[in-house]
Write an enzyme that holds these catalytic residues in place. Structure first.
Site, PDB file in Angstrom:
ATOM      1  N   GLU A 277       0.833  -1.197   0.000  1.00 24.74           N
ATOM      2  CA  GLU A 277       0.000   0.000   0.000  1.00 24.74           C
ATOM      3  C   GLU A 277       0.873   1.254   0.000  1.00 24.74           C
ATOM      4  O   GLU A 277       1.846   1.355   0.735  1.00 24.74           O
ATOM      5  CB  GLU A 277      -0.881  -0.013   1.254  1.00 24.74           C
ATOM      6  CG  GLU A 277      -1.786   1.184   1.400  1.00 24.74           C
ATOM      7  CD  GLU A 277      -2.544   1.181   2.724  1.00 24.74           C
ATOM      8  OE1 GLU A 277      -3.559   1.883   2.824  1.00 24.74           O
ATOM      9  OE2 GLU A 277      -2.104   0.479   3.660  1.00 24.74           O
ATOM     10  N   LYS A 339      -9.894   1.409  -2.761  1.00 19.82           N
ATOM     11  CA  LYS A 339     -10.314   0.942  -1.441  1.00 19.82           C
ATOM     12  C   LYS A 339     -11.703   1.479  -1.117  1.00 19.82           C
ATOM     13  O   LYS A 339     -11.970   2.677  -1.250  1.00 19.82           O
ATOM     14  CB  LYS A 339      -9.296   1.408  -0.401  1.00 19.82           C
ATOM     15  CG  LYS A 339      -9.533   0.881   1.011  1.00 19.82           C
ATOM     16  CD  LYS A 339      -8.414   1.354   1.936  1.00 19.82           C
ATOM     17  CE  LYS A 339      -8.553   0.792   3.332  1.00 19.82           C
ATOM     18  NZ  LYS A 339      -7.471   1.276   4.227  1.00 19.82           N
ATOM     19  N   CYS A 389      -5.132  -3.073   3.109  1.00 22.66           N
ATOM     20  CA  CYS A 389      -4.907  -2.887   4.544  1.00 22.66           C
ATOM     21  C   CYS A 389      -6.094  -3.340   5.383  1.00 22.66           C
ATOM     22  O   CYS A 389      -6.410  -4.520   5.478  1.00 22.66           O
ATOM     23  CB  CYS A 389      -4.554  -1.420   4.803  1.00 22.66           C
ATOM     24  SG  CYS A 389      -3.916  -1.099   6.480  1.00 22.66           S
TER      25      CYS A 389
END
Length: 523
Positions: A277, A339, A389
């Site tokens: 990330e 995301k 994440c």
């Protein structure tokens, strides 16, 4: 004190003594989770909670359950404080209040479980195994709510106590982590049930305990022993180990890119190159020079999947996204994923017009959520789902149900949490998603823990926290869709409903001699 009842749970214990015992038991649950995984602590902690909830009003039961969870979360997520010290000058003073406030808020859900359990005991008094079933289903029902309310935070679920035990984690393939958490808590409180049971009712509890543990182990061992053929896809994961305090410092972008390119260029074959990330601390799709250098590192049809922020101009202004982007040797973006499950106060500020709080991460503005789970088609590679994440902690919300992938790529940046227990707990979530979905999970982390996890939840290869390096390994194969992958939390609903029916029938029949232990309210 009733016959057979341990001294430490005398009927004469006041509320504060019960809360103190519950607080200590809740703290003990942290040792049940990675990196410790002390399985023996499960029955100790949950049996203590079960026992101290006996003969108590609903309001006091809430406080006892809340105290248990305060110990659990106060220690279990204490690592969050480290993220505030990355920019200590601006946020350091908020570290302890933030952890305390979050822990107190999360503790409301176990408090609700305890209150619901006490309320049912007063109205439909049951004992023995039925009481254990009711407690466990109250626990899992409110645990599921914790994963949904206010965007959800299903961190450190009870099932994760089993993640380091190959056979014991396998039932997650059938009932998910919430269902496995129900089984974990139920088996965990059976010693407590045995402690308060009338002597002639202890044999059935012992038999059930033995059968449940044996069945758990044998069934899981049979599944975990099934080999899954690997793919012929070669992976290279790069862990640059760039400290968070350095990542966004002006002028550091080129040093970071040099580091990742140098590690990526090491001898060896790979088909897919995986960076974590925000491995590139900037808008990579707008940086032609950086993309040209990356292209030179991707000859012969190799593909890079890398985390990078993105921005899109529109009539309403600029929108920012946390993305994973795919590149080939042409230097152009092939596809990408944005995301969708953002971190409150890390990637956006809830109620921004009302709260005078800045977000912890660097950037020009709050991130915008993407449309949801997505399966990416990449040339020459199996179909892949991406979880960035925090997203990997959500059971049943990682994979596109209509377009099943062959593996999951978890790009993350745990540099915020240093060498704490946070990255180990995060890895545990990724391992459980592998079991639930029957898919390998490949994890690229900035400072660790990077790992390759097979479809049974086994860690095939890893780079630990604080290590700089690469992992070269083959992509494990996928299993056929698991029951949980097919039906999701409907399997939990069936489990919970069945247990409530069982508990209701037991209380209706009123034949359990232990019921009297739960029917009296103590002021």
């Amino acid at each position: 004190m009733k016959p057979g009842l341990p001294q430490f749970v005398s009927e004469d214990l006041n509320l504060f003594q019960r809360m103190g015992l519950a607080l200590a038991a809740g703290g003990l649950t942290v040792l049940t989770l990675p990196p410790f995984s002390w399985l023996i602590a499960v029955p100790v902690a949950f049996s203590v909670l079960f026992i101290v909830l006996r003969n108590i009003s609903t309001s006091r039961a809430f406080l006892v359950g809340w105290a248990f969870a305060l110990g659990q979360f106060g220690i279990g997520i204490s690592w969050i404080a480290e993220s505030f010290y990355v920019d200590a000058e601006r946020f350091g003073a908020l570290a302890i209040p933030a952890v305390a406030g979050l822990s107190a808020g999360l503790a409301i859900f176990p408090g609700m479980a305890a209150m619901l359990f006490a309320a049912i005991m007063q109205r439909r008094a049951v004992g023995g195994i039925a009481a254990g079933l009711l407690f466990s289903t109250c626990w899992v029902a409110t645990g599921w709510l914790r994963g949904q309310v206010l965007t959800g935070f299903p961190w450190n679920l009870a099932a994760y106590a089993l993640v380091d035990y190959a056979a014991l984690r396998q039932p997650a393939a059938w009932v998910g982590s919430y269902g496995l958490g129900f089984l974990t808590v139920f088996i965990g409180i059976l010693p407590g049930v045995l402690t308060v049971a009338a002597p002639k009712r202890r044999a059935p509890v012992l038999v059930l305990f033995a059968v449940a543990v044996a069945g758990f182990w044998v069934g899981g061992a049979l599944r975990s022993g099934q080999d899954v053929p690997p793919t012929d896809v070669a992976l290279r994961i790069v862990q640059g180990n760039v400290p968070q305090v350095e990542k966004w410092v002006p002028g550091s972008r080129q040093r970071t890119l040099e580091k990742y390119l140098g590690l990526s260029a090491q001898p060896g074959r790979f088909d897919l190159l995986l960076w974590p990330e925000t491995a590139f601390p900037g808008f990579l799709d707008e940086d032609a020079a950086a993309r040209a250098r990356i292209s030179a590192a991707l000859p012969d049809g190799r593909i890079l999947l890398t985390g990078a922020p993105d921005r899109v101009e529109g009539d309403g202004g600029t929108r920012y996204f946390n993305t994973v982007q795919a590149y080939d040797g042409s230097g152009e973006v092939l596809t990408g994923y944005a995301k969708h499950h953002l971190v409150p106060f890390g990637e956006y500020v809830p109620l921004k017009g009302w709260l005078p709080i800045e977000r912890l991460t660097e950037g020009l503005g709050d991130f915008t959520p993407g449309p949801g789970p997505r399966t990416l088609a990449i040339p020459g590679a199996p179909l892949v789902a991406v979880a960035i994440c925090y997203e990997i902690i959500f059971p049943g919300h990682v994979v596109d149900d209509l377009f099943r992938p062959d593996w999951i790529f978890n790009a993350t940046n745990d540099a915020w949490f240093g060498t704490s227990i946070g990255p180990e707990q995060h890895l545990a979530s990724a391992r459980m998603r592998a079991v639930e979905e029957g898919l390998p999970v490949v994890r690229a982390a900035n400072t660790g823990i990077s790992a390759i996890i097979d479809a049974n939840g086994n860690v095939v290869a890893r780079l630990d926290t604080g290590e700089t390096g690469t992992i070269d390994a083959g992509l494990p194969g996928a299993r056929t869709p698991t029951p949980y992958a097919r039906f999701g939390d409907w399997t939990l609903l069936v489990l919970v409903f069945g247990c409530w029916v069982f508990g209701w029938l037991a209380s209706l029949l009123g034949r359990d001699p232990d019921a009297r232990h739960f029917g009296t309210e103590v002021s």
